[in-house]
Design a protein around this motif. Structure first.
Motif, mmCIF file in Angstrom:
data_model
loop_
_atom_site.group_PDB
_atom_site.id
_atom_site.type_symbol
_atom_site.label_atom_id
_atom_site.label_comp_id
_atom_site.label_asym_id
_atom_site.label_seq_id
_atom_site.Cartn_x
_atom_site.Cartn_y
_atom_site.Cartn_z
ATOM 1 N N PHE A 169 57.293 46.616 -35.017
ATOM 2 C CA PHE A 169 57.138 47.299 -33.724
ATOM 3 C C PHE A 169 55.678 47.620 -33.428
ATOM 4 N N PRO A 170 54.891 48.126 -34.390
ATOM 5 C CA PRO A 170 53.470 48.325 -34.080
ATOM 6 C C PRO A 170 52.745 47.036 -33.695
ATOM 7 N N LYS A 171 53.116 45.911 -34.297
ATOM 8 C CA LYS A 171 52.493 44.640 -33.925
ATOM 9 C C LYS A 171 52.823 44.264 -32.486
ATOM 10 N N VAL A 172 54.094 44.380 -32.106
ATOM 11 C CA VAL A 172 54.509 44.059 -30.747
ATOM 12 C C VAL A 172 53.839 44.999 -29.758
ATOM 13 N N LEU A 173 53.801 46.274 -30.095
ATOM 14 C CA LEU A 173 53.183 47.263 -29.218
ATOM 15 C C LEU A 173 51.693 46.993 -29.036
ATOM 16 N N ALA A 174 51.002 46.640 -30.103
ATOM 17 C CA ALA A 174 49.572 46.337 -30.009
ATOM 18 C C ALA A 174 49.319 45.106 -29.148
ATOM 19 N N VAL A 175 50.098 44.059 -29.341
ATOM 20 C CA VAL A 175 49.907 42.829 -28.570
ATOM 21 C C VAL A 175 50.186 43.069 -27.086
ATOM 22 N N LEU A 176 51.271 43.757 -26.775
ATOM 23 C CA LEU A 176 51.590 44.027 -25.368
ATOM 24 C C LEU A 176 50.544 44.930 -24.719
ATOM 25 N N THR A 177 50.034 45.898 -25.460
ATOM 26 C CA THR A 177 48.996 46.773 -24.912
ATOM 27 C C THR A 177 47.708 46.004 -24.662
ATOM 28 N N ILE A 178 47.334 45.134 -25.579
ATOM 29 C CA ILE A 178 46.119 44.333 -25.402
ATOM 30 C C ILE A 178 46.261 43.409 -24.195
ATOM 31 N N ILE A 179 47.418 42.788 -24.029
ATOM 32 C CA ILE A 179 47.642 41.906 -22.881
ATOM 33 C C ILE A 179 47.566 42.696 -21.576
ATOM 34 N N THR A 180 48.182 43.863 -21.554
ATOM 35 C CA THR A 180 48.159 44.681 -20.340
ATOM 36 C C THR A 180 46.746 45.136 -20.003
ATOM 37 N N CYS A 181 45.986 45.553 -21.008
ATOM 38 C CA CYS A 181 44.611 45.995 -20.766
ATOM 39 C C CYS A 181 43.736 44.845 -20.281
ATOM 40 N N LEU A 182 43.900 43.666 -20.846
ATOM 41 C CA LEU A 182 43.140 42.515 -20.378
ATOM 42 C C LEU A 182 43.524 42.149 -18.948
ATOM 43 N N PHE A 183 44.794 42.292 -18.624
ATOM 44 C CA PHE A 183 45.274 42.044 -17.270
ATOM 45 C C PHE A 183 44.563 42.958 -16.277
ATOM 46 N N ILE A 184 44.399 44.223 -16.642
ATOM 47 C CA ILE A 184 43.717 45.184 -15.765
ATOM 48 C C ILE A 184 42.212 44.934 -15.752
ATOM 49 N N LEU A 185 41.626 44.670 -16.908
ATOM 50 C CA LEU A 185 40.181 44.443 -16.979
ATOM 51 C C LEU A 185 39.744 43.220 -16.174
ATOM 52 N N LEU A 186 40.546 42.188 -16.181
ATOM 53 C CA LEU A 186 40.206 40.981 -15.441
ATOM 54 C C LEU A 186 40.542 41.091 -13.960
ATOM 55 N N GLY A 187 41.183 42.171 -13.552
ATOM 56 C CA GLY A 187 41.489 42.396 -12.142
ATOM 57 C C GLY A 187 42.629 41.548 -11.618
ATOM 58 N N LEU A 188 43.512 41.100 -12.484
ATOM 59 C CA LEU A 188 44.603 40.241 -12.056
ATOM 60 C C LEU A 188 45.708 41.004 -11.334
ATOM 61 N N GLU A 189 45.710 42.332 -11.438
ATOM 62 C CA GLU A 189 46.763 43.116 -10.794
ATOM 63 C C GLU A 189 46.457 43.401 -9.335
ATOM 64 N N LYS A 190 45.251 43.112 -8.896
ATOM 65 C CA LYS A 190 44.864 43.381 -7.509
ATOM 66 C C LYS A 190 45.027 42.108 -6.680
ATOM 67 N N SER A 191 45.533 42.277 -5.466
ATOM 68 C CA SER A 191 45.696 41.124 -4.591
ATOM 69 C C SER A 191 44.363 40.819 -3.899
ATOM 70 N N GLU A 192 44.237 39.610 -3.402
ATOM 71 C CA GLU A 192 42.988 39.165 -2.780
ATOM 72 C C GLU A 192 42.727 39.862 -1.445
ATOM 73 N N ASP A 193 43.784 40.187 -0.694
ATOM 74 C CA ASP A 193 43.602 40.800 0.615
ATOM 75 C C ASP A 193 43.484 42.315 0.546
ATOM 76 N N ASP A 194 43.345 42.833 -0.641
ATOM 77 C CA ASP A 194 43.256 44.275 -0.838
ATOM 78 C C ASP A 194 41.799 44.711 -0.703
ATOM 79 N N GLY A 195 41.359 45.042 0.506
ATOM 80 C CA GLY A 195 39.968 45.410 0.739
ATOM 81 C C GLY A 195 39.742 46.897 0.853
ATOM 82 N N LYS A 196 40.764 47.693 0.619
ATOM 83 C CA LYS A 196 40.607 49.134 0.754
ATOM 84 C C LYS A 196 39.979 49.726 -0.506
ATOM 85 N N GLU A 197 39.694 51.014 -0.453
ATOM 86 C CA GLU A 197 39.050 51.696 -1.584
ATOM 87 C C GLU A 197 40.008 51.767 -2.772
ATOM 88 N N PRO A 198 39.494 51.963 -3.987
ATOM 89 C CA PRO A 198 40.355 52.001 -5.168
ATOM 90 C C PRO A 198 41.309 53.197 -5.135
#
Length: 160
Positions: A44-73
């Motif tokens: 379980f710690p291995k699965v949790l670490a991998v999923l957390t790393i994937i989620t953080c990379l997803f946010i760091l790379l900005g993949l969760e934001k849409s292209e037409d999202d021009g408003k403030e954060p």
């Protein structure tokens, strides 16, 4: 860099350290009879670490934001006073208090008080609903952990 990316970076660093411990240090001390099991205590710690790393990379790379999202954060670190900071800090203080009071007060009373005070801190005012729900939730969690899983939790204060 936006506040959400800084938070994701800090969580990524913690998840990488946690993942290192899960992948390389937890399994070294396993007894021989457990090394043949398909699921180890570190699974379980291995699965949790991998999923957390994937989620953080997803946010760091900005993949969760849409292209037409021009408003403030969503979260502006320059306007932290506009958010309900007192409620968040109060809830954090309640968590620390819960951890300190858990053993001497017993699981049932400490959990009941934490749920009631936490709900009141977050704005719940219907005590007629809150009190029975908190009592029921505290008892159900204690019963599942103590009776079903077999992990002893002292339900009452130390003087009883």
């Amino acid at each position: 860099m936006a506040l959400d990316r800084w938070v994701a970076f800090v969580i990524l660093c913690a998840a990488m350290a946690y993942g290192y411990a899960a992948f390389f240090t937890m399994d070294a001390l396993l007894p021989p009879f457990m090394q043949r099991n398909p699921i180890w205590p570190s699974t379980f710690p291995k699965v949790l670490a991998v999923l957390t790393i994937i989620t953080c990379l997803f946010i760091l790379l900005g993949l969760e934001k849409s292209e037409d999202d021009g408003k403030e954060p969503d979260i502006d670190y320059r306007r932290l006073g506009d958010y309900h900071l007192s409620q968040a800090l109060g809830l954090l203080a309640l968590m620390v208090g819960y951890a300190l009071v858990l053993r001497p007060a017993g699981f049932l009373s400490a959990t009941f008080l934490f749920l009631v005070l936490g709900s009141v801190t977050l704005g719940e005012r219907k005590l007629i609903v809150l009190l029975p729900v908190a009592a029921f939730a505290s008892f159900v969690v204690w019963y599942l952990v103590d009776e079903v899983l077999g992990i002893f939790l002292r339900p009452w204060p130390f003087f009883l």
